[in-house]
Design a protein around this motif. Structure first.
Motif, short mmCIF file in Angstrom:
data_model
loop_
_atom_site.label_atom_id
_atom_site.label_comp_id
_atom_site.label_asym_id
_atom_site.label_seq_id
_atom_site.Cartn_x
_atom_site.Cartn_y
_atom_site.Cartn_z
N ASN A 39 0.86 -1.19 0.00
CA ASN A 39 0.00 0.00 0.00
C ASN A 39 0.90 1.25 0.00
N ALA A 40 0.26 2.41 -0.05
CA ALA A 40 1.04 3.66 -0.04
C ALA A 40 1.86 3.77 1.24
N THR A 41 1.28 3.31 2.33
CA THR A 41 1.98 3.37 3.62
C THR A 41 3.32 2.63 3.54
N GLU A 42 3.28 1.43 2.96
CA GLU A 42 4.53 0.67 2.86
C GLU A 42 5.51 1.34 1.90
N HIS A 100 -1.07 10.27 8.33
CA HIS A 100 -0.03 9.71 9.21
C HIS A 100 0.99 8.88 8.44
N ALA A 101 0.57 8.31 7.31
CA ALA A 101 1.49 7.48 6.51
C ALA A 101 2.65 8.29 5.95
N ASN A 102 2.45 9.59 5.78
CA ASN A 102 3.53 10.43 5.27
C ASN A 102 3.99 11.42 6.33
N MET A 133 0.03 15.43 -2.42
CA MET A 133 -0.48 16.20 -3.55
C MET A 133 -1.91 16.65 -3.28
N VAL A 134 -2.68 15.78 -2.64
CA VAL A 134 -4.06 16.13 -2.27
C VAL A 134 -4.28 15.70 -0.82
N SER A 135 -4.78 16.63 -0.01
CA SER A 135 -5.05 16.29 1.39
C SER A 135 -6.28 15.40 1.50
N VAL A 189 6.48 12.54 -2.92
CA VAL A 189 5.10 12.98 -3.06
C VAL A 189 4.18 11.82 -2.68
N ASP A 190 3.31 12.10 -1.71
CA ASP A 190 2.25 11.15 -1.37
C ASP A 190 1.08 11.45 -2.31
N ALA A 191 0.90 10.57 -3.28
CA ALA A 191 -0.13 10.81 -4.30
C ALA A 191 -1.33 9.89 -4.12
N ALA A 192 -1.50 9.38 -2.88
CA ALA A 192 -2.59 8.41 -2.64
C ALA A 192 -3.97 8.98 -3.00
N GLN A 193 -4.17 10.28 -2.73
CA GLN A 193 -5.48 10.88 -3.03
C GLN A 193 -5.46 11.61 -4.37
C1 LIG Z 1 -3.14 11.02 1.54
C2 LIG Z 1 -2.99 9.60 1.97
N1 LIG Z 1 -1.78 9.08 2.08
C3 LIG Z 1 -1.57 7.80 2.44
C4 LIG Z 1 -2.64 6.99 2.73
C5 LIG Z 1 -2.37 5.58 3.14
O1 LIG Z 1 -2.91 4.71 2.22
P1 LIG Z 1 -2.92 3.14 2.53
O2 LIG Z 1 -3.75 2.97 3.77
O3 LIG Z 1 -3.52 2.53 1.33
O4 LIG Z 1 -1.51 2.77 2.74
C6 LIG Z 1 -3.92 7.48 2.66
C7 LIG Z 1 -5.09 6.64 3.01
O5 LIG Z 1 -6.14 7.10 3.35
C8 LIG Z 1 -4.12 8.83 2.26
O6 LIG Z 1 -5.33 9.35 2.16
#
Ligand SMILES: Cc1ncc(COP(=O)(O)O)c(C=O)c1O
Length: 419
Positions: A85-88, A116-118, A178-180, A207-211
């Motif tokens: 996942n993005a967290t990892e 929190h992941a970033n 990139m997006v909150s 860059v955290d591009a998850a959103q």
């Molecule tokens: C901006 C952002 N970064 C990181 C994550 C973490 O994503 P994941 O739980 O898929 O690792 C999320 C999840 O909601 C998120 O919204």
């Protein structure tokens, strides 16, 4: 946009109003079919078997790597690392490159609106090595305080970024989303990165591009970043698959993240040598069906087109903000940028005097799924001086009818709780 028919969950729950795509998106039939295809047609481990089933599975898996590379305009497929996942993906960079380049007295910079992941991986890295952990704040418009815009008209927007005192020659890492996921703010990461590299040319930018990846066209060259992280499950793909893109030269120099099968070249009692990038970072059996089906999610999004997706979400977010304002004016507080060009399809709000969890629970009784809580952005909620918010997040399968049901649902919450 009439795509609900492609998402089988709406057949199982015809009344469902799903406004939690920020947490995870729904999946179209084509993605589900592709996962099933793997299990029914060529279920075998990858990169190992010298038999047809394994070769087919390996080919499908590596095809996705090429599709993802093209999707974000990477130079080569080897720059795509599959994670959980993005967290990892973010932890991988913090634990490998981060540990190597950040030392006591250096600086690590994030923003207050990070998930929190970033946030936590960089905070813990800084605390472990004795570096200075710096956090960029937000202004009253729920945008990063370093961003000053001289022109707010759509594509002509010119951003002035002021990193004075924040990024210095001692800054080794700048990690920014990139997006909150809470405010829906679209940050001008390209401009921020360009400015940061002027001050500190060797800075590593993540860059955290998850959103962002599910909603906006992403081009890693154009952004100028060093790493980009996202999750498959937020972009119509399966859960359990993340992507880390990194510049090849950087990936090559980084030590492995985990040790085990598939990531080695040669192992003896005396020493172990590691496989080439990206396999060096993919220890153990991955989520094969998930990775394979991710390319169907990308095909689905590309078929719709990002202009169409963005326009749809913009219209919907504007409509939702207007309707909520009309109905609840002084009673509602919305947390997000006012200008639509800087706003993704996310609206977080509170109703005065009512706890967000109560709102979410009563909405659920009306088949409306929203998120209530801190959305993994506790520092941001502390900065806003609130414990929690209700978050509604819109995607391609939502429409104005959903917004009207939300408004009706919130009115009902008010009736019940204000009695
Ligand atoms: C901006 C952002 N970064 C990181 C994550 C973490 O994503 P994941 O739980 O898929 O690792 C999320 C999840 O909601 C998120 O919204």
């Amino acid at each position: 946009m009439n795509v609900k028919k492609d998402f089988p969950i709406f057949s199982a729950h015809p009344e469902l109003v799903y406004l939690d795509s920020g947490a995870t998106s729904l999946k179209p039939q084509s993605v589900i079919d592709k996962m099933s295809e793997y299990y029914t047609q060529y279920s075998a481990n990858i990169h190992r078997g010298i038999y047809k089933l394994s070769e087919r599975a390996s080919q499908e898996y590596e095809d996705t790597r090429a599709v993802v590379a093209k999707y974000i305009n990477a130079n080569r497929s080897e720059e795509i690392v599959f994670t959980r996942n993005a967290t990892e993906s973010l932890n991988l960079v913090a634990s490998t490159l981060g540990q190597e380049i950040v030392s006591k007295g250096d600086e690590v910079v994030v923003t207050i609106m990070e998930h929190h992941a970033n946030f936590v991986p960089w905070q813990q890295l800084a605390f472990t090595v004795g570096a200075d952990f710096k956090v960029i704040g937000i202004n009253d418009h729920y945008e990063l305080s370093i961003v000053e815009k001289s022109d707010r008209r759509g594509e002509n927007t010119i951003f002035n970024i002021s990193l004075d005192g924040i990024v210095t020659k001692k800054t080794k890492i700048l990690a920014v989303s990139m997006v909150s996921n809470t405010l829906g703010t679209i940050n001008p990461v390209k401009e921020i990165i360009a400015e940061a590299k002027k001050v500190s040319p060797d800075i590593i930018t993540i860059v955290d591009a998850a959103q962002a990846v599910p909603h906006l066209k992403i081009d890693v060259h154009d952004l100028g970043c060093d790493f980009l992280a996202f999750s498959s499950h937020k972009m119509l793909g399966p859960t359990g698959v993340g992507v880390l893109w990194g510049k090849y030269d950087l990936l090559e120099k980084m030590p492995p993240y985990q040790y085990g099968g598939d990531m080695i070249r040669n192992v003896s009692i005396e020493e172990t040598t590691f496989a080439d990038v990206p396999h060096k970072f993919e220890a153990g059996t991955p989520n094969i069906s998930g990775v394979i089906a991710l390319k169907e999610a990308i095909a689905y999004l590309e078929n719709l087109g990002f202009d169409t997706i963005r326009n749809h979400e913009k219209q919907l977010a504007m409509y939702a903000a207007r309707r909520l304002n009309e109905e609840f004016s002084d009673e509602i507080v919305m947390y997000g940028p006012r200008h639509i060009e800087f706003m993704a399809g996310i609206i977080s709000f509170n109703l005065k005097g009512i706890h967000p969890h109560d709102i979410a629970q009563i909405l659920d009784e009306n088949n409306i799924a929203v998120r209530a809580g801190h959305h993994c952005t506790m520092p941001l909620h502390s900065r806003l001086n609130i414990p929690a918010t209700v978050r509604t997040s819109f995607y391609i399968y939502n429409n104005e009818e959903d917004v009207e049901k939300l408004v009706k649902g919130v009115k009902r919450v008010r009736e019940i709780l204000r009695k």
